[in-house]
Design an enzyme around this catalytic site. Structure first.
Site, short mmCIF file in Angstrom:
data_model
loop_
_atom_site.label_atom_id
_atom_site.label_comp_id
_atom_site.label_asym_id
_atom_site.label_seq_id
_atom_site.Cartn_x
_atom_site.Cartn_y
_atom_site.Cartn_z
N HIS A 91 0.81 -1.22 0.00
CA HIS A 91 0.00 0.00 0.00
C HIS A 91 0.85 1.27 0.00
CE1 HIS A 91 0.34 -0.14 4.55
NE2 HIS A 91 0.43 1.17 4.36
N ASP A 122 -0.01 -7.44 1.19
CA ASP A 122 0.44 -6.07 1.43
C ASP A 122 1.96 -5.98 1.52
OD1 ASP A 122 0.36 -3.37 1.80
OD2 ASP A 122 -0.61 -3.40 3.76
N SER A 200 4.53 2.07 8.06
CA SER A 200 4.20 0.99 7.12
C SER A 200 5.43 0.55 6.33
CB SER A 200 3.12 1.47 6.15
OG SER A 200 1.93 1.75 6.82
#
Length: 483
Positions: A91, A122, A200
């Site tokens: 992402h 992901d 992330s």
């Protein structure tokens, strides 16, 4: 809240159970006995391996699928793995147009290419050609899945600053949960270490080894992609050139904890398993498993009446984890109870494609336009399964106003059922039915028994004029042009 990539990153990670560490006060971190005695501290590893990822991305326009929205800038984290590659979250680089990476303490950004993406898990792999970038960088080693109550350190570049940040937390549980990016259910580590915007793609450490990749957080809870999922992604890319996806039995099932249910399906007191309610026709188990079968075990591993299997000595996890870690076409042995008799079946398990992807990235959506009618694939309702390969739900998304389509605005966002009496299988099939029309009138049947009638020749003449009027470059998306 889904932790995506962020425009700016912060150094201070506010979480009562977390410990934030800046390189400017690494002495505070080294005062912790465990870190002081360690041969290579987490901070030393982070400085030589964890990088900041910058991404310019442009998502497709839902209402105008022939064009993309204006680009936006975002950033996240990543870290060095073997073979001079960077691992980050999918992402972070989804719908990317330009990606750059910067090492800790360096003002220089290096251009990066997205080598492979696994949106389901992901994860993404970046490669950087510059030899200068790789100077002094070291790949990180992967460790095992931590146990509950063990301590982990999450490293990354959260928004609010450019310095690296480390948060400390305790693992609370290991289970199969839904990933926010893809809506796919896979193994996840839950911790109280802060995972903020920008973290992330950063690594989670335990004993100086990576035990997972930070990817999302909700309030005071952080989530980490564990190493079995990470290694499955990396090996899949290495063996196939791109990530082939996660295998699935393609079944819907029901718990068997009710005694009456168990007796009805002739389960002995020692038997455990789950009731198969439905089998996806696109799965490798279709035609082998049947409705009302009791799935007892996978490769000799017994399935509990609550869908779980033993994971380590004192833990359990959903049986789907065993299946998702299989390689495509790998032989899998299923033991089932059918009409009171046990059977064993060997299947070559494969990933199962959904009726249509719930989330699509890195490409413009498919579309087809005729006489101002804009057709798109549509997201299926929950529980909907295809009857055969390639099947799609096709939707009349909107009607671009023209004299040929006067009075048909009621049809916006309606499902297309038939074209000239033929059931529509997918968007490609719809295009073929329309373009091969040999009748004076083109009839399109929609849901709720609505009907559209357009003169075929007049509609064909009107199409290029409508495209020009609305600034649309083509009657169809590129994926349909070659079909």
């Amino acid at each position: 809240m889904f932790i995506g990539s962020a425009r700016i990153l912060i150094l201070r990670c506010s979480n009562t159970s977390s410990q934030s560490v800046n390189t400017t006060f690494s002495r505070r971190f080294s005062s912790v006995p465990a870190a002081e005695n360690a041969k290579d501290s987490v901070i030393d590893l982070a400085l030589n391996s964890v990088v900041k990822v910058f991404c310019s991305s442009s998502k497709s326009n839902v209402l105008q699928p022939w064009q993309k929205n204006l680009p936006r800038q975002c950033s996240g984290s990543g870290f060095v793995i073997s073979n001079n590659k960077i691992l980050t979250n999918a992402h972070v680089v989804a719908d990317h147009t330009f990606v750059q990476v910067r090492k800790h303490g360096s003002p220089t950004k290096f251009k990066a290419e997205v080598e492979s993406v696994g949106h389901a898990c992901d994860l993404a792999i970046l490669k950087i050609k510059s030899k200068t970038f790789w100077k002094d960088l070291k790949p990180l080693d992967f460790g095992d899945v931590p146990f509950p109550k063990e301590t982990v350190f999450v490293v990354g570049y959260p928004r609010g600053g450019d310095n690296i940040c480390i948060t400390k937390g305790v693992v609370s549980r290991i289970e199969v949960t839904r990933y926010s990016h893809s809506k796919t259910s896979l193994m996840t580590i839950q911790t109280d270490a802060a995972v903020n915007h920008g973290n992330s793609g950063g690594p989670a450490f335990m004993d100086n080894k990576v035990v997972g990749v930070a990817f999302q957080g909700f309030k005071n809870t952080g989530y980490i992609i564990p190493t079995p999922v990470v290694k499955h992604f990396i090996s899949g890319v290495e063996e196939n050139g791109k990530f082939p996806g996660f295998c699935s039995l393609g079944i819907s099932c029901q718990h068997m904890q009710n005694t009456r249910m168990r007796n009805y399906f002739k389960m002995t007191p020692k038997m455990t398993g789950i009731l198969i309610k439905r089998i996806n026709p696109l799965s490798s188990s279709y035609g082998i498993l049947k409705k009302d079968d009791i799935l007892l075990s996978i490769d000799g591993v017994s399935i509990g009446n609550d869908e779980t299997v033993v994971f380590r000595k004192t833990e359990s996890i959903n049986f789907s984890h065993l299946v998702s870690m299989k390689k495509p076409r790998e032989t899998t042995t299923l033991k089932v109870l059918r009409d009171g008799k046990t059977h064993e079946f060997n299947i070559n398990i494969t990933p199962v494609e959904p009726l249509i992807q719930v989330c699509q990235f890195d490409k413009l959506p498919s579309y087809y336009i005729f006489a101002g009618l804009v057709f798109l694939p549509s997201t299926p309702q929950p529980g909907t399964v295809p009857k055969k390969a390639g099947e799609q739900i096709v939707q009349l998304s909107q009607v671009l106003e023209d004299e040929t389509t006067v009075g048909y605005t009621f049809s916006n966002n309606s499902r297309v059922k038939k074209v000239n009496g033929v059931q529509v299988e997918n968007l490609k099939h719809l295009r073929q039915l329309i373009e091969k029309c040999c009748t004076e009138d083109l009839r399109i049947d929609l849901e709720n028994d609505n009907t559209i009638i357009i003169g075929y020749k007049s509609g064909k003449r009107a199409t290029p004029k409508i495209l020009k009027r609305y600034g649309i470059p083509s009657t169809m998306s590129k994926d349909l042009q070659s079909s």
